[in-house]
Design an enzyme around this catalytic site. Sequence first.
Site, mmCIF file in Angstrom:
data_model
loop_
_atom_site.group_PDB
_atom_site.id
_atom_site.type_symbol
_atom_site.label_atom_id
_atom_site.label_comp_id
_atom_site.label_asym_id
_atom_site.label_seq_id
_atom_site.Cartn_x
_atom_site.Cartn_y
_atom_site.Cartn_z
ATOM 1 N N CYS A 70 -8.589 21.954 12.298
ATOM 2 C CA CYS A 70 -9.582 23.004 12.070
ATOM 3 C C CYS A 70 -9.071 24.369 12.535
ATOM 4 C CB CYS A 70 -10.891 22.662 12.793
ATOM 5 S SG CYS A 70 -10.893 23.080 14.551
ATOM 6 N N HIS B 83 -15.060 23.381 13.764
ATOM 7 C CA HIS B 83 -14.379 22.271 14.440
ATOM 8 C C HIS B 83 -15.181 20.982 14.344
ATOM 9 C CE1 HIS B 83 -12.361 19.848 17.458
ATOM 10 N NE2 HIS B 83 -13.558 19.609 17.984
#
Length: 399
Positions: A333, A362
């Site tokens: 991410c 995330h």
Amino acid sequence: MRDDPQRLRFEIDARDGAARTGVIHTAHGPIETPTFIPLATKGTVRGLESGEVAELGYQLILGNTYHLFVSPGPERIEAAGGLHGFMGWERALITDSGGFQVFSLAHGGVANEVKGSGRGGGGGTEVEISEEGARFRSPRDGRELFISPEVSMSVQAAIGSDIALVFDECTPFHAERDYTARSTERTHRWLDRCLRWHDAEGPTRQAVFGIVQGGTYEDLRRESAQAVSEAAVDGLAIGGTLGRDKEEMAAVLAMTAPLLPVDAPKHLLGIGEVDDLLGGIGLGLDVFDCVVPTRLARHGVALAPSPETRWRLDLRKGRWVGDRAPLVEGCPCPACTRHDRDYLSYLSRAEELTAVRLVVLHNLVYMRELTDHARAAIRAGRFDAYRAAVLAGAPPWSA
């Protein structure tokens, strides 16, 4: 069960015990299963633009019928081309019925959430439940609102979701058996009303999922599973209270899942913690929605391979000052590949909006990785080993 491929088609392509992978085909494209669904509660996934959610690889999001009914209202959404047009989302969309939120009002949680206070429990809104539906006052402006099976389905039709959920009553875990039985029977009558309305007036390509209720009582769950499975629905969802703790929830799910038709798509409503999701996949469930990943991000908490802290990493603790490691090593991410714990902790403690966005990204990538690798493990015939590794603390991409 209904068999109408124009509304929905479900294919199972691999099995490993009860766990399976498949594809749900909808009017707005395919959904690979098992999968996690981000919540677009009020017409947005928290902090993200619709294109960003699609870029993360998500094929399905969930809109909240209750919140969208209260504001901006179905007429405004329909005028924009449904929720797809309103929020610029081009992939599949599922809507809940609004039942959970309506029947939570009396306990205060949803009322306070709408008002923005963030406090749960107590001081909620009085809800009048009758055979006709539920009457209550909007926590937003005090006006009287009414939701019935027909109203719920008409709102979901205006929203234009690919999958609509029938209107049901969600009883709390402490409800007595007699009340739970009466509520479940009423939910089955409401199911019939939802289907009658949808057959007469609903969008031709909108699928409808029935909801299995019955609280924690095996006989009621069995009766509900039979009633919903025999109805003309396109799929099934497990709803209602699943117990007072994780142990009771796991027992209720283990008892309920085998009662459902093997080849039907199955949605577990409102459950999406890492361990719970893996448990559901192991029982043959396909779709999971939960507010946890985005709600945690709002409070500065990132998902991490840490079972001892319930897969949570609290960025608002001072221990991360000077820590140059990513949130989770190996996570693809933007938060992990571009920033470190020190910076993200600083942003979160300063209550910067950038922190919310980065942690939402995330957490959603973490959940995507969890289900992507679960699918790969099922196809390789090693789901049990994958689940055990994740539960022991391995990140999904290395389990």
